[in-house]
Design a protein around this motif. Structure first.
Motif, PDB file in Angstrom:
ATOM      1  N   ASP A 143      43.773  42.331  39.451  1.00 49.41           N
ATOM      2  CA  ASP A 143      44.563  41.115  39.698  1.00 49.41           C
ATOM      3  C   ASP A 143      44.481  40.709  41.167  1.00 49.41           C
ATOM      4  O   ASP A 143      44.327  39.530  41.482  1.00 49.41           O
ATOM      5  CB  ASP A 143      46.021  41.322  39.312  1.00 49.41           C
ATOM      6  CG  ASP A 143      46.234  41.357  37.801  1.00 49.41           C
ATOM      7  OD1 ASP A 143      45.320  40.922  37.065  1.00 49.41           O
ATOM      8  OD2 ASP A 143      47.300  41.824  37.371  1.00 49.41           O
ATOM      9  N   ARG A 144      44.600  41.672  42.059  1.00 42.61           N
ATOM     10  CA  ARG A 144      44.541  41.374  43.496  1.00 42.61           C
ATOM     11  C   ARG A 144      43.193  40.808  43.907  1.00 42.61           C
ATOM     12  O   ARG A 144      43.121  39.930  44.759  1.00 42.61           O
ATOM     13  CB  ARG A 144      44.804  42.634  44.326  1.00 42.61           C
ATOM     14  CG  ARG A 144      46.183  43.174  44.221  1.00 42.61           C
ATOM     15  CD  ARG A 144      47.101  42.499  45.245  1.00 42.61           C
ATOM     16  NE  ARG A 144      48.458  42.906  45.034  1.00 42.61           N
ATOM     17  CZ  ARG A 144      49.073  43.841  45.742  1.00 42.61           C
ATOM     18  NH1 ARG A 144      48.457  44.432  46.727  1.00 42.61           N
ATOM     19  NH2 ARG A 144      50.316  44.157  45.469  1.00 42.61           N
ATOM     20  N   LEU A 145      42.124  41.352  43.330  1.00 40.69           N
ATOM     21  CA  LEU A 145      40.777  40.884  43.666  1.00 40.69           C
ATOM     22  C   LEU A 145      40.370  39.653  42.870  1.00 40.69           C
ATOM     23  O   LEU A 145      39.318  39.071  43.118  1.00 40.69           O
ATOM     24  CB  LEU A 145      39.757  42.003  43.422  1.00 40.69           C
ATOM     25  CG  LEU A 145      39.849  43.215  44.337  1.00 40.69           C
ATOM     26  CD1 LEU A 145      38.868  44.289  43.884  1.00 40.69           C
ATOM     27  CD2 LEU A 145      39.595  42.830  45.780  1.00 40.69           C
ATOM     28  N   ARG A 146      41.217  39.278  41.895  1.00 43.48           N
ATOM     29  CA  ARG A 146      40.915  38.150  41.006  1.00 43.48           C
ATOM     30  C   ARG A 146      39.598  38.390  40.263  1.00 43.48           C
ATOM     31  O   ARG A 146      38.734  37.514  40.166  1.00 43.48           O
ATOM     32  CB  ARG A 146      40.837  36.831  41.776  1.00 43.48           C
ATOM     33  CG  ARG A 146      42.050  36.501  42.601  1.00 43.48           C
ATOM     34  CD  ARG A 146      43.112  35.822  41.754  1.00 43.48           C
ATOM     35  NE  ARG A 146      44.103  35.148  42.566  1.00 43.48           N
ATOM     36  CZ  ARG A 146      45.272  35.667  42.870  1.00 43.48           C
ATOM     37  NH1 ARG A 146      45.573  36.876  42.462  1.00 43.48           N
ATOM     38  NH2 ARG A 146      46.149  34.995  43.586  1.00 43.48           N
ATOM     39  N   THR A 147      39.446  39.637  39.782  1.00 48.18           N
ATOM     40  CA  THR A 147      38.257  40.010  39.027  1.00 48.18           C
ATOM     41  C   THR A 147      38.708  40.672  37.733  1.00 48.18           C
ATOM     42  O   THR A 147      39.904  40.857  37.506  1.00 48.18           O
ATOM     43  CB  THR A 147      37.381  41.023  39.798  1.00 48.18           C
ATOM     44  OG1 THR A 147      38.116  42.233  39.958  1.00 48.18           O
ATOM     45  CG2 THR A 147      36.951  40.490  41.139  1.00 48.18           C
ATOM     46  N   GLY A 148      37.759  41.067  36.953  1.00 51.62           N
ATOM     47  CA  GLY A 148      38.075  41.796  35.738  1.00 51.62           C
ATOM     48  C   GLY A 148      38.255  43.282  36.017  1.00 51.62           C
ATOM     49  O   GLY A 148      37.801  43.804  37.040  1.00 51.62           O
ATOM     50  N   VAL A 149      38.903  43.943  35.090  1.00 52.19           N
ATOM     51  CA  VAL A 149      39.127  45.385  35.192  1.00 52.19           C
ATOM     52  C   VAL A 149      37.782  46.114  35.219  1.00 52.19           C
ATOM     53  O   VAL A 149      37.612  47.107  35.927  1.00 52.19           O
ATOM     54  CB  VAL A 149      39.994  45.869  34.009  1.00 52.19           C
ATOM     55  CG1 VAL A 149      40.081  47.379  33.951  1.00 52.19           C
ATOM     56  CG2 VAL A 149      41.379  45.260  34.105  1.00 52.19           C
ATOM     57  N   ARG A 150      36.824  45.606  34.480  1.00 52.37           N
ATOM     58  CA  ARG A 150      35.504  46.235  34.407  1.00 52.37           C
ATOM     59  C   ARG A 150      34.846  46.335  35.785  1.00 52.37           C
ATOM     60  O   ARG A 150      34.206  47.340  36.104  1.00 52.37           O
ATOM     61  CB  ARG A 150      34.637  45.426  33.446  1.00 52.37           C
ATOM     62  CG  ARG A 150      33.319  46.039  33.159  1.00 52.37           C
ATOM     63  CD  ARG A 150      32.618  45.221  32.101  1.00 52.37           C
ATOM     64  NE  ARG A 150      31.297  45.780  31.862  1.00 52.37           N
ATOM     65  CZ  ARG A 150      30.430  45.264  31.047  1.00 52.37           C
ATOM     66  NH1 ARG A 150      30.729  44.175  30.375  1.00 52.37           N
ATOM     67  NH2 ARG A 150      29.266  45.816  30.887  1.00 52.37           N
ATOM     68  N   PHE A 151      34.999  45.305  36.601  1.00 52.54           N
ATOM     69  CA  PHE A 151      34.431  45.307  37.949  1.00 52.54           C
ATOM     70  C   PHE A 151      35.051  46.413  38.795  1.00 52.54           C
ATOM     71  O   PHE A 151      34.348  47.166  39.476  1.00 52.54           O
ATOM     72  CB  PHE A 151      34.634  43.942  38.617  1.00 52.54           C
ATOM     73  CG  PHE A 151      34.149  43.902  40.042  1.00 52.54           C
ATOM     74  CD1 PHE A 151      32.799  43.892  40.321  1.00 52.54           C
ATOM     75  CD2 PHE A 151      35.052  43.884  41.089  1.00 52.54           C
ATOM     76  CE1 PHE A 151      32.343  43.862  41.637  1.00 52.54           C
ATOM     77  CE2 PHE A 151      34.608  43.848  42.404  1.00 52.54           C
ATOM     78  CZ  PHE A 151      33.251  43.836  42.675  1.00 52.54           C
ATOM     79  N   VAL A 152      36.373  46.550  38.739  1.00 57.24           N
ATOM     80  CA  VAL A 152      37.061  47.580  39.516  1.00 57.24           C
ATOM     81  C   VAL A 152      36.645  48.966  39.028  1.00 57.24           C
ATOM     82  O   VAL A 152      36.381  49.864  39.838  1.00 57.24           O
ATOM     83  CB  VAL A 152      38.594  47.409  39.445  1.00 57.24           C
ATOM     84  CG1 VAL A 152      39.303  48.543  40.174  1.00 57.24           C
ATOM     85  CG2 VAL A 152      39.008  46.069  40.036  1.00 57.24           C
ATOM     86  N   ARG A 153      36.554  49.137  37.731  1.00 59.88           N
ATOM     87  CA  ARG A 153      36.122  50.433  37.195  1.00 59.88           C
ATOM     88  C   ARG A 153      34.691  50.764  37.631  1.00 59.88           C
ATOM     89  O   ARG A 153      34.356  51.922  37.885  1.00 59.88           O
ATOM     90  CB  ARG A 153      36.224  50.446  35.674  1.00 59.88           C
ATOM     91  CG  ARG A 153      37.664  50.463  35.197  1.00 59.88           C
ATOM     92  CD  ARG A 153      37.760  50.862  33.737  1.00 59.88           C
ATOM     93  NE  ARG A 153      39.116  50.739  33.250  1.00 59.88           N
ATOM     94  CZ  ARG A 153      40.077  51.616  33.480  1.00 59.88           C
ATOM     95  NH1 ARG A 153      39.836  52.669  34.203  1.00 59.88           N
ATOM     96  NH2 ARG A 153      41.290  51.429  32.997  1.00 59.88           N
ATOM     97  N   ARG A 154      33.837  49.745  37.730  1.00 60.07           N
ATOM     98  CA  ARG A 154      32.467  49.978  38.201  1.00 60.07           C
ATOM     99  C   ARG A 154      32.457  50.389  39.670  1.00 60.07           C
ATOM    100  O   ARG A 154      31.715  51.290  40.070  1.00 60.07           O
ATOM    101  CB  ARG A 154      31.602  48.739  37.988  1.00 60.07           C
ATOM    102  CG  ARG A 154      30.132  49.036  38.240  1.00 60.07           C
ATOM    103  CD  ARG A 154      29.231  47.901  37.862  1.00 60.07           C
ATOM    104  NE  ARG A 154      29.416  46.830  38.825  1.00 60.07           N
ATOM    105  CZ  ARG A 154      29.427  45.539  38.525  1.00 60.07           C
ATOM    106  NH1 ARG A 154      29.287  45.152  37.284  1.00 60.07           N
ATOM    107  NH2 ARG A 154      29.595  44.632  39.459  1.00 60.07           N
ATOM    108  N   LEU A 155      33.313  49.740  40.492  1.00 64.74           N
ATOM    109  CA  LEU A 155      33.417  50.137  41.897  1.00 64.74           C
ATOM    110  C   LEU A 155      33.818  51.603  42.011  1.00 64.74           C
ATOM    111  O   LEU A 155      33.298  52.339  42.854  1.00 64.74           O
ATOM    112  CB  LEU A 155      34.449  49.271  42.633  1.00 64.74           C
ATOM    113  CG  LEU A 155      34.116  47.808  42.851  1.00 64.74           C
ATOM    114  CD1 LEU A 155      35.294  47.093  43.510  1.00 64.74           C
ATOM    115  CD2 LEU A 155      32.859  47.658  43.694  1.00 64.74           C
ATOM    116  N   ILE A 156      34.735  52.028  41.162  1.00 60.24           N
ATOM    117  CA  ILE A 156      35.190  53.421  41.165  1.00 60.24           C
ATOM    118  C   ILE A 156      34.070  54.347  40.685  1.00 60.24           C
ATOM    119  O   ILE A 156      33.774  55.358  41.318  1.00 60.24           O
ATOM    120  CB  ILE A 156      36.450  53.575  40.287  1.00 60.24           C
ATOM    121  CG1 ILE A 156      37.624  52.846  40.939  1.00 60.24           C
ATOM    122  CG2 ILE A 156      36.775  55.041  40.050  1.00 60.24           C
ATOM    123  CD1 ILE A 156      38.826  52.660  40.035  1.00 60.24           C
ATOM    124  N   ALA A 157      33.429  53.998  39.581  1.00 57.82           N
ATOM    125  CA  ALA A 157      32.377  54.844  39.006  1.00 57.82           C
ATOM    126  C   ALA A 157      31.210  55.019  39.977  1.00 57.82           C
ATOM    127  O   ALA A 157      30.624  56.104  40.066  1.00 57.82           O
ATOM    128  CB  ALA A 157      31.888  54.240  37.689  1.00 57.82           C
TER     129      ALA A 157
END
Length: 73
Positions: free
Chosen positions: A16-30
């Motif tokens: 929500d903060r980055l205004r992106t999808g959850v998938r993008f954040v999970r990819r950054l983590i992975a």
């Protein structure tokens, strides 16, 4: 460096903060492109990490003395 006062965000809150999808954040983590905190199975992202991520990727505009397109009428 981690700040103890940093709020830890869920993956959904970070998206929500980055205004992106959850998938993008999970990819950054992975891909370990951002720092995160692992609390058993769930992960949390410190607010300061998101701010640093955005700051590092902010592109400043190029200022030129002359326009390539000529003068406006």
């Amino acid at each position: 460096m981690t700040h103890t006062a940093d709020r830890l965000l869920t993956v959904d809150e970070a998206a929500d903060r980055l205004r992106t999808g959850v998938r993008f954040v999970r990819r950054l983590i992975a891909e370990r492109r951002i720092r995160y905190v692992k609390l058993g199975k769930p992960v949390r992202i410190p607010e300061s990490v998101l701010a640093a991520y955005v700051e590092e990727r902010t592109v400043e505009p190029v200022r030129s003395g002359r326009s390539r397109y000529g003068k406006a009428a």
